[in-house]
Design a protein around this motif. Structure first.
Motif, PDB file in Angstrom:
ATOM      1  N   GLY A  10       0.825  -1.198   0.000  1.00 55.80           N
ATOM      2  CA  GLY A  10       0.000   0.000   0.000  1.00 55.80           C
ATOM      3  C   GLY A  10       0.857   1.244   0.000  1.00 55.80           C
ATOM      4  O   GLY A  10       2.067   1.178  -0.228  1.00 55.80           O
ATOM      5  N   SER A  11       0.216   2.371   0.254  1.00 57.57           N
ATOM      6  CA  SER A  11       0.895   3.665   0.287  1.00 57.57           C
ATOM      7  C   SER A  11       0.878   4.211   1.704  1.00 57.57           C
ATOM      8  O   SER A  11      -0.187   4.263   2.325  1.00 57.57           O
ATOM      9  CB  SER A  11       0.199   4.643  -0.660  1.00 57.57           C
ATOM     10  N   VAL A  12       2.044   4.603   2.184  1.00 59.98           N
ATOM     11  CA  VAL A  12       2.154   5.170   3.527  1.00 59.98           C
ATOM     12  C   VAL A  12       3.097   6.361   3.480  1.00 59.98           C
ATOM     13  O   VAL A  12       3.866   6.523   2.534  1.00 59.98           O
ATOM     14  CB  VAL A  12       2.683   4.139   4.550  1.00 59.98           C
ATOM     15  N   GLN A  13       3.045   7.157   4.511  1.00 60.11           N
ATOM     16  CA  GLN A  13       3.990   8.257   4.644  1.00 60.11           C
ATOM     17  C   GLN A  13       5.253   7.766   5.342  1.00 60.11           C
ATOM     18  O   GLN A  13       5.237   6.743   6.051  1.00 60.11           O
ATOM     19  CB  GLN A  13       3.359   9.406   5.437  1.00 60.11           C
ATOM     20  N   ALA A  14       6.321   8.489   5.133  1.00 62.69           N
ATOM     21  CA  ALA A  14       7.583   8.142   5.773  1.00 62.69           C
ATOM     22  C   ALA A  14       7.388   8.047   7.285  1.00 62.69           C
ATOM     23  O   ALA A  14       6.677   8.861   7.880  1.00 62.69           O
ATOM     24  CB  ALA A  14       8.649   9.174   5.447  1.00 62.69           C
ATOM     25  N   GLY A  15       7.992   7.027   7.868  1.00 64.80           N
ATOM     26  CA  GLY A  15       7.837   6.766   9.287  1.00 64.80           C
ATOM     27  C   GLY A  15       6.725   5.802   9.610  1.00 64.80           C
ATOM     28  O   GLY A  15       6.606   5.345  10.755  1.00 64.80           O
ATOM     29  N   GLY A  16       5.909   5.488   8.626  1.00 62.44           N
ATOM     30  CA  GLY A  16       4.799   4.581   8.835  1.00 62.44           C
ATOM     31  C   GLY A  16       5.203   3.122   8.786  1.00 62.44           C
ATOM     32  O   GLY A  16       6.387   2.786   8.641  1.00 62.44           O
ATOM     33  N   SER A  17       4.204   2.253   8.901  1.00 61.56           N
ATOM     34  CA  SER A  17       4.442   0.811   8.958  1.00 61.56           C
ATOM     35  C   SER A  17       3.489   0.073   8.025  1.00 61.56           C
ATOM     36  O   SER A  17       2.376   0.538   7.764  1.00 61.56           O
ATOM     37  CB  SER A  17       4.226   0.294  10.389  1.00 61.56           C
ATOM     38  N   LEU A  18       3.947  -1.071   7.575  1.00 62.43           N
ATOM     39  CA  LEU A  18       3.125  -1.986   6.795  1.00 62.43           C
ATOM     40  C   LEU A  18       3.540  -3.408   7.148  1.00 62.43           C
ATOM     41  O   LEU A  18       4.691  -3.647   7.535  1.00 62.43           O
ATOM     42  CB  LEU A  18       3.328  -1.788   5.282  1.00 62.43           C
ATOM     43  N   ARG A  19       2.619  -4.348   6.981  1.00 64.28           N
ATOM     44  CA  ARG A  19       2.956  -5.760   7.139  1.00 64.28           C
ATOM     45  C   ARG A  19       2.569  -6.496   5.867  1.00 64.28           C
ATOM     46  O   ARG A  19       1.391  -6.509   5.496  1.00 64.28           O
ATOM     47  CB  ARG A  19       2.266  -6.397   8.338  1.00 64.28           C
ATOM     48  N   LEU A  20       3.551  -7.093   5.245  1.00 55.13           N
ATOM     49  CA  LEU A  20       3.315  -7.884   4.046  1.00 55.13           C
ATOM     50  C   LEU A  20       3.101  -9.346   4.440  1.00 55.13           C
ATOM     51  O   LEU A  20       3.716  -9.842   5.389  1.00 55.13           O
ATOM     52  CB  LEU A  20       4.503  -7.787   3.090  1.00 55.13           C
ATOM     53  N   SER A  21       2.255 -10.023   3.681  1.00 54.52           N
ATOM     54  CA  SER A  21       2.007 -11.450   3.886  1.00 54.52           C
ATOM     55  C   SER A  21       2.248 -12.196   2.579  1.00 54.52           C
ATOM     56  O   SER A  21       2.041 -11.640   1.498  1.00 54.52           O
ATOM     57  CB  SER A  21       0.569 -11.686   4.340  1.00 54.52           C
ATOM     58  N   CYS A  22       2.668 -13.440   2.708  1.00 52.36           N
ATOM     59  CA  CYS A  22       2.863 -14.302   1.544  1.00 52.36           C
ATOM     60  C   CYS A  22       2.316 -15.678   1.891  1.00 52.36           C
ATOM     61  O   CYS A  22       2.903 -16.399   2.709  1.00 52.36           O
ATOM     62  CB  CYS A  22       4.330 -14.387   1.176  1.00 52.36           C
ATOM     63  N   ALA A  23       1.187 -16.018   1.290  1.00 56.29           N
ATOM     64  CA  ALA A  23       0.565 -17.314   1.539  1.00 56.29           C
ATOM     65  C   ALA A  23       1.112 -18.334   0.552  1.00 56.29           C
ATOM     66  O   ALA A  23       1.052 -18.124  -0.662  1.00 56.29           O
ATOM     67  CB  ALA A  23      -0.942 -17.190   1.414  1.00 56.29           C
ATOM     68  N   ALA A  24       1.651 -19.431   1.087  1.00 54.57           N
ATOM     69  CA  ALA A  24       2.241 -20.475   0.251  1.00 54.57           C
ATOM     70  C   ALA A  24       1.361 -21.710   0.244  1.00 54.57           C
ATOM     71  O   ALA A  24       0.776 -22.071   1.265  1.00 54.57           O
ATOM     72  CB  ALA A  24       3.628 -20.831   0.767  1.00 54.57           C
TER      73      ALA A  24
END
Length: 123
Positions: A10-24
């Motif tokens: 997604g799109s975030v501002q600097a200093g922000g957080s994201l969590r990516l997932s990868c389903a196998a």
């Protein structure tokens, strides 16, 4: 071919957080990793995790990103904190059954790849 499906970009501002997932799908892989790529650049290794829980990281994300895996769900995660504009890229999940780690940073090391999820960090 064992599908890997990424989500969480997604799109975030600097200093922000994201969590990516990868389903196998299918049996568990010995080595799973996150790579990223920007247009015109080579694919860059971000972090990996082995069956024993070893977790190498590229220097630029140490202390900010954390890779983990839920073995019951066969899902790989990348927790990204304190994001910077230079983290902007398409992020890919990769997997391999080969039982070695010394070349974890090489794209050629991996047998399976996801389609990618875009991360955009604005300043």
């Amino acid at each position: 071919q064992v599908p890997l499906v990424e989500s969480g970009g997604g799109s975030v501002q600097a200093g922000g957080s994201l969590r990516l997932s990868c389903a196998a799908s299918g049996p568990a892989h010995y080595l799973m990793a996150w790579f990223r790529q920007t247009p015109g650049e080579e694919r860059e290794a971000v972090a990996a995790i082995t069956g024993e829980g070893l977790t190498p990281y590229t220097d630029s994300v140490k202390g900010r990103f954390s890779i983990s895996k839920d073995n019951d769900e066969n899902t790989l995660y990348l927790e990204m904190n304190d994001l910077k504009p230079e983290d902007t890229a398409m992020y890919y999940c990769a997997a391999s059954e080969d039982r070695r780690i010394w070349d974890w940073h090489l794209p050629s090391r991996y047998n399976y790849w996801g389609q990618g999820t875009q991360v955009t960090v604005s300043s």
